[in-house]
Motif scaffolding. Structure first.
Motif, short mmCIF file in Angstrom:
data_model
loop_
_atom_site.label_atom_id
_atom_site.label_comp_id
_atom_site.label_asym_id
_atom_site.label_seq_id
_atom_site.Cartn_x
_atom_site.Cartn_y
_atom_site.Cartn_z
N LEU A 78 27.98 -17.43 31.30
CA LEU A 78 27.18 -18.34 30.49
C LEU A 78 27.67 -18.28 29.05
O LEU A 78 27.67 -17.22 28.42
N MET A 82 23.24 -21.34 24.76
CA MET A 82 22.08 -21.54 25.63
C MET A 82 20.95 -20.59 25.26
O MET A 82 19.81 -20.99 25.10
N ASP A 83 21.27 -19.32 25.12
CA ASP A 83 20.26 -18.30 24.84
C ASP A 83 20.69 -17.54 23.59
O ASP A 83 21.25 -16.45 23.65
N TRP A 92 19.86 -13.83 33.60
CA TRP A 92 21.11 -14.57 33.76
C TRP A 92 21.99 -14.05 34.87
O TRP A 92 22.59 -14.83 35.62
N PHE A 97 25.73 -15.79 37.25
CA PHE A 97 26.72 -15.66 36.19
C PHE A 97 27.34 -14.27 36.22
O PHE A 97 26.66 -13.28 36.51
N VAL A 100 27.26 -12.95 30.20
CA VAL A 100 26.51 -13.84 29.32
C VAL A 100 26.95 -13.57 27.89
O VAL A 100 27.23 -12.43 27.51
#
Length: 301
Positions: A78, A82-83, A92, A97, A100
């Motif tokens: 990821l 997004m975060d 996640w 994934f 991250v």
């Protein structure tokens, strides 16, 4: 490999139920939908039982990959954006994934650009992103990782964790190196890698740090700091944390060659290609006609 839902079923459920529902949240405001999705994933990640349900449904990762001494259990992670603040930290890996990347975070907290700052390109299945590094700051994300028991190399989040670091908007360009160093010092003992973001189009002047002299000074300083921190910490056996440099997709090939040479000479572990583009290539005609005049839509990853 654990059983998981067939990809065709997941796609059909998203297209038929998930996507229409998300598009209605907040009266169609994509940023509200984004924040709501993070709230949901934060909830799902809070208990082992909920995480197990996510993993049962989505937990396939594929073929392992080794990069810069880091073992990724699959080729797809990821990306940052997004975060930003690691809110859904524990969810996640259960979505399949292999890693991250949180952030982009800055040395100081900042609210980002004025709203509205995210727009849908419906026909192109993309978004315009003008967020502007809205985040709680490097110290806050470090505290969240600490609280969750995340340390470099321990895979407490179920996968490797990286953080993208950028320049605080109010910090002058001549002070950018120290601003980045502040983030490094907060995060270096917690994450498996750091990504230097000098390529977002949404912070004034940031892309000028991709110039050879500016980039060389920045990467040298951060790589040297990572080495110092490694020597002084209990994690010295792991060596310095890998430092990657995230470049823009809008650079000319000559500038890309120059940036790669600078990164290699300065000791960066690799390059992340790419950040967000300023171009409209590939957009559906309807999105070009109705979209805001200055666009920054995600490049293909």
């Amino acid at each position: 490999m654990r059983p998981h839902l067939p990809a065709a079923l997941v796609d059909a459920a998203y297209d038929g139920v998930g996507r229409p529902a998300l598009f209605r949240i907040g009266g169609g405001d994509p940023e509200v939908a984004h924040e709501t999705t993070l709230d949901w994933l934060t909830w799902w990640g809070r208990t082992p039982a909920r995480r197990a349900i996510l993993e049962l449904a989505f937990g396939s990762r594929g073929r392992p990959v080794d990069v810069a001494g880091i073992r990724f259990e699959g080729p797809v992670g990821l990306a940052a954006g997004m975060d930003k603040d690691a809110r859904a930290l524990m969810a996640w890996s259960r979505l399949g994934f292999s890693h991250v990347e949180f952030g982009t975070v800055t040395g100081r907290p900042q609210p980002g650009n004025p709203k509205p700052r995210m727009f849908r390109l419906r026909d192109s299945r993309g978004v315009i992103n003008r967020m502007g590094f809205n985040n709680a700051g490097a110290e806050a994300i470090a505290a969240r990782l600490e609280l969750a028991g995340v340390r470099r190399g321990n895979l407490a989040a179920g996968m490797p964790v990286g953080v993208s670091i950028g320049k605080t908007k109010v910090v002058a360009l001549e002070d950018a190196v120290e601003d980045y160093l502040s983030s490094v010092r907060h995060l270096v003992h917690l994450v498996d890698y750091l990504a230097i973001n000098v390529s977002s189009p949404n912070t004034p002047g940031l892309r000028s740090l991709q110039g050879a002299d500016e980039l060389s000074a920045l990467v040298h300083a951060l790589v040297d700091e990572a080495a110092v921190q490694a020597e002084e910490s209990s994690q010295s056996v792991l060596g310095p944390v890998p430092i990657f440099v995230k470049i823009a997709p809008d650079l000319e090939w000559s500038a890309i060659d120059e940036a790669l040479a600078v990164c290699e000479a300065a000791g960066a572990s690799g390059v992340i290609a790419t950040n967000t583009t300023l171009g409209r290539n590939g957009l559906a005609p309807a999105d070009v006609a109705r979209g805001p005049k200055r666009v920054a839509c995600p490049a293909p990853r």
